[in-house]
Write a protein that holds these residues in place. Structure first.
Motif, PDB file in Angstrom:
ATOM      1  N   GLU A 188      41.181  31.362  41.935  1.00  0.00           N
ATOM      2  CA  GLU A 188      42.043  30.726  40.752  1.00  0.00           C
ATOM      3  C   GLU A 188      42.938  31.753  40.138  1.00  0.00           C
ATOM      4  OE1 GLU A 188      43.156  27.209  41.370  1.00  0.00           O
ATOM      5  OE2 GLU A 188      40.869  27.453  43.433  1.00  0.00           O
ATOM      6  N   TRP A 189      43.975  31.571  39.913  1.00  0.00           N
ATOM      7  CA  TRP A 189      44.765  32.324  39.061  1.00  0.00           C
ATOM      8  C   TRP A 189      45.681  31.845  38.178  1.00  0.00           C
ATOM      9  CZ3 TRP A 189      43.768  37.718  39.794  1.00  0.00           C
ATOM     10  CH2 TRP A 189      43.319  38.232  40.994  1.00  0.00           C
ATOM     11  N   PHE A 190      45.789  32.316  37.423  1.00  0.00           N
ATOM     12  CA  PHE A 190      46.762  31.740  36.325  1.00  0.00           C
ATOM     13  C   PHE A 190      47.742  32.788  35.538  1.00  0.00           C
ATOM     14  CE2 PHE A 190      48.118  31.070  31.925  1.00  0.00           C
ATOM     15  CZ  PHE A 190      48.829  29.980  31.871  1.00  0.00           C
ATOM     16  N   GLY A 191      49.280  32.393  35.490  1.00  0.00           N
ATOM     17  CA  GLY A 191      50.171  33.508  34.845  1.00  0.00           C
ATOM     18  C   GLY A 191      51.072  32.921  34.940  1.00  0.00           C
ATOM     19  N   THR A 192      52.145  33.636  33.831  1.00  0.00           N
ATOM     20  CA  THR A 192      53.647  33.392  33.973  1.00  0.00           C
ATOM     21  C   THR A 192      54.859  33.995  34.827  1.00  0.00           C
ATOM     22  OG1 THR A 192      53.139  33.609  31.516  1.00  0.00           O
ATOM     23  CG2 THR A 192      55.119  33.748  32.094  1.00  0.00           C
ATOM     24  N   HIS A 202      58.113  30.323  32.553  1.00  0.00           N
ATOM     25  CA  HIS A 202      57.338  29.465  33.130  1.00  0.00           C
ATOM     26  C   HIS A 202      56.283  30.118  33.452  1.00  0.00           C
ATOM     27  CE1 HIS A 202      58.732  29.859  37.922  1.00  0.00           C
ATOM     28  NE2 HIS A 202      57.928  29.296  37.728  1.00  0.00           N
ATOM     29  N   GLU A 203      54.706  28.387  34.054  1.00  0.00           N
ATOM     30  CA  GLU A 203      53.544  29.278  33.921  1.00  0.00           C
ATOM     31  C   GLU A 203      53.309  28.477  35.042  1.00  0.00           C
ATOM     32  OE1 GLU A 203      50.920  27.243  30.879  1.00  0.00           O
ATOM     33  OE2 GLU A 203      51.507  28.698  29.388  1.00  0.00           O
ATOM     34  N   ALA A 204      52.527  29.379  35.931  1.00  0.00           N
ATOM     35  CA  ALA A 204      51.935  29.252  37.254  1.00  0.00           C
ATOM     36  C   ALA A 204      50.247  29.334  37.185  1.00  0.00           C
ATOM     37  CB  ALA A 204      52.273  29.594  38.402  1.00  0.00           C
ATOM     38  N   HIS A 222      40.760  41.375  38.936  1.00  0.00           N
ATOM     39  CA  HIS A 222      41.017  40.320  37.734  1.00  0.00           C
ATOM     40  C   HIS A 222      42.147  39.767  37.334  1.00  0.00           C
ATOM     41  CE1 HIS A 222      36.452  38.991  37.558  1.00  0.00           C
ATOM     42  NE2 HIS A 222      35.619  40.295  37.962  1.00  0.00           N
ATOM     43  N   HIS A 223      43.060  41.037  37.319  1.00  0.00           N
ATOM     44  CA  HIS A 223      44.250  41.271  37.403  1.00  0.00           C
ATOM     45  C   HIS A 223      45.641  41.232  38.473  1.00  0.00           C
ATOM     46  CE1 HIS A 223      42.422  41.846  33.788  1.00  0.00           C
ATOM     47  NE2 HIS A 223      42.903  41.129  33.165  1.00  0.00           N
ATOM     48  N   ARG A 224      46.083  40.743  38.299  1.00  0.00           N
ATOM     49  CA  ARG A 224      47.539  41.261  39.048  1.00  0.00           C
ATOM     50  C   ARG A 224      49.162  40.994  38.851  1.00  0.00           C
ATOM     51  NH1 ARG A 224      47.189  36.737  44.125  1.00  0.00           N
ATOM     52  NH2 ARG A 224      47.997  34.784  43.267  1.00  0.00           N
ATOM     53  N   GLN A 233      52.976  38.137  35.774  1.00  0.00           N
ATOM     54  CA  GLN A 233      51.549  39.159  35.578  1.00  0.00           C
ATOM     55  C   GLN A 233      50.368  37.105  35.366  1.00  0.00           C
ATOM     56  OE1 GLN A 233      52.614  42.184  35.092  1.00  0.00           O
ATOM     57  NE2 GLN A 233      50.291  41.912  33.667  1.00  0.00           N
ATOM     58  N   GLU A 234      48.812  37.468  36.653  1.00  0.00           N
ATOM     59  CA  GLU A 234      48.196  36.895  36.003  1.00  0.00           C
ATOM     60  C   GLU A 234      46.782  37.109  36.099  1.00  0.00           C
ATOM     61  OE1 GLU A 234      50.445  34.555  40.419  1.00  0.00           O
ATOM     62  OE2 GLU A 234      48.971  36.726  40.358  1.00  0.00           O
ATOM     63  N   GLU A 235      45.931  36.385  35.995  1.00  0.00           N
ATOM     64  CA  GLU A 235      45.025  36.865  36.048  1.00  0.00           C
ATOM     65  C   GLU A 235      43.815  35.690  36.234  1.00  0.00           C
ATOM     66  OE1 GLU A 235      43.599  37.257  31.740  1.00  0.00           O
ATOM     67  OE2 GLU A 235      44.973  38.178  30.641  1.00  0.00           O
ATOM     68  N   ARG A 236      43.041  36.461  36.683  1.00  0.00           N
ATOM     69  CA  ARG A 236      41.856  35.468  37.810  1.00  0.00           C
ATOM     70  C   ARG A 236      41.058  34.291  36.367  1.00  0.00           C
ATOM     71  NH1 ARG A 236      39.767  35.849  42.646  1.00  0.00           N
ATOM     72  NH2 ARG A 236      40.225  38.339  43.150  1.00  0.00           N
ATOM     73  N   GLN A 237      40.907  33.239  36.886  1.00  0.00           N
ATOM     74  CA  GLN A 237      39.830  31.648  36.076  1.00  0.00           C
ATOM     75  C   GLN A 237      38.860  32.117  36.792  1.00  0.00           C
ATOM     76  OE1 GLN A 237      42.247  30.164  33.504  1.00  0.00           O
ATOM     77  NE2 GLN A 237      43.529  32.262  33.832  1.00  0.00           N
TER      78      GLN A 237
END
Length: 148
Positions: free
Chosen positions: A17-21, A35-37, A122-124, A143-147
């Protein structure tokens, strides 16, 4: 069962799972949208797909979208062919995946995406270069980080 994990080890590192903007800009770097994703990258053990990605987008005004991207593995590439898009992804080096796709309903339109994952997984960072009639008309910066 495919050997996608062994033959595309960089892609396998993206599982989870990834969270980012997402920030969409024009060629002059003017912000067009942000937006967020939340993305879910999966390698199903059963079923017809070797890879399955779900993208969930949320805007500040409350709008939401969800898109699903089932993929097939063959020839050291991940192939997508949905109602919306068709394209393929491949590994460029030990940290980078490249993706080309087009929307089926928009003629003379395609994009290239570069996805880079950190050594700790943990980052992409992702960039999309959008083309219409072979001319760049916008970019998406992600920019994303692993949840956990």
């Amino acid at each position: 069962m495919s050997n996608i994990r062994e033959e595309m080890p960089v892609l396998a590192r993206h599982e989870g799972e990834w969270f980012g903007t997402y920030t969409l800009i024009d060629p002059a770097a003017k912000i067009l949208d942000q937006h967020e994703a939340r993305l879910s990258c999966q390698f199903p053990q059963e079923g017809e797909y070797d890879y399955y990605q779900i993208n969930r987008y949320t805007w500040a005004d409350g709008r939401q979208e969800e898109h699903q991207f089932p993929g097939f593995y063959r020839g050291k590439k991940l192939w997508f062919d949905t109602e919306r898009i068709h394209g393929h992804a491949w590994e460029a080096d030990d940290a980078t995946i490249l993706l080309w796709f087009s929307y089926k309903t928009i003629p003379d339109f395609y994009l290239y995406e570069m996805i880079q994952i950190s050594p700790d997984n943990h980052h992409r960072t992702r960039t999309w270069h959008w083309f219409k009639n072979h001319q760049l008309f916008q970019r998406t910066l992600i920019q994303e980080e692993r949840q956990h």
